[in-house]
Write an enzyme that holds these catalytic residues in place. Structure first.
Site: not given
Length: 177
Positions: A125, A144
């Site tokens: 991320d 995401d």
């Protein structure tokens, strides 16, 4: 073009969208990990409200189901893989164009995160949206974002949009006086 042909066209487009999301997600992760060296640098300030910030996510959404052992990692890969297969099957059976688009976003994002977890042991991320110290989201990635947008589209369509349907026997009132 018949309705069946149109639906097949939507489904093919859905697979293309899923693959493009997967490819762009993997490319974005490669760029931040290799040329930008974000794992080493930890953070790159881009704008007053957006940074690239390195985070290794060992769980699923919001750190839920954190995998701290190899067994848990592979169990999570298996679980998310099965969910991905279910989304694929749903998409292949779906007839509504925008539901197919939403499912393709979810599928593409899921594939990107599954590959990370299998290859790296975690999901990479890096997108850090913030307004001062306020962060409306945890650090995330393209996969995401696509999963979240796809889910919102499905929920909005399910809750707010009624498709026109033909009347069925149950809808017809019989006058038997």
């Amino acid at each position: 073009m018949t309705n069946a042909d149109q639906i097949k066209k939507y489904r093919r487009a859905g697979l293309v969208i899923a693959f493009l999301i997967f490819a762009l997600d993997q490319l974005s992760k490669f760029l931040v990990m290799e040329p930008l060296q974000l794992p080493t640098r930890q953070q790159i300030e881009l704008m007053p409200f957006f940074n690239l910030t390195w985070a290794e996510n060992y769980g699923v959404s919001m750190g839920f189901l954190t995998a701290s052992t190899d067994f848990q990692r592979w169990a999570l890969v298996t679980l998310t893989g099965l969910i991905g297969v279910a989304v694929f099957v749903w998409m292949r059976r779906e007839k509504a164009k925008w539901d197919i688009v939403a499912l393709s976003m979810i599928l593409g994002g899921a594939m990107g995160n599954i590959v990370d977890r299998a290859r790296l042991g975690y999901v990479a991320d890096f997108a850090d949206l913030h307004f001062g110290d306020f962060r409306p989201f945890l650090i995330f990635n393209l996969a995401d974002a696509c999963i979240s947008i796809g889910v919102v589209i499905l929920l909005a369509r399910a809750l707010l949009i009624r498709e026109k349907t033909d009347q069925t026997k149950d809808d017809v009132q019989l006058d038997e006086s």
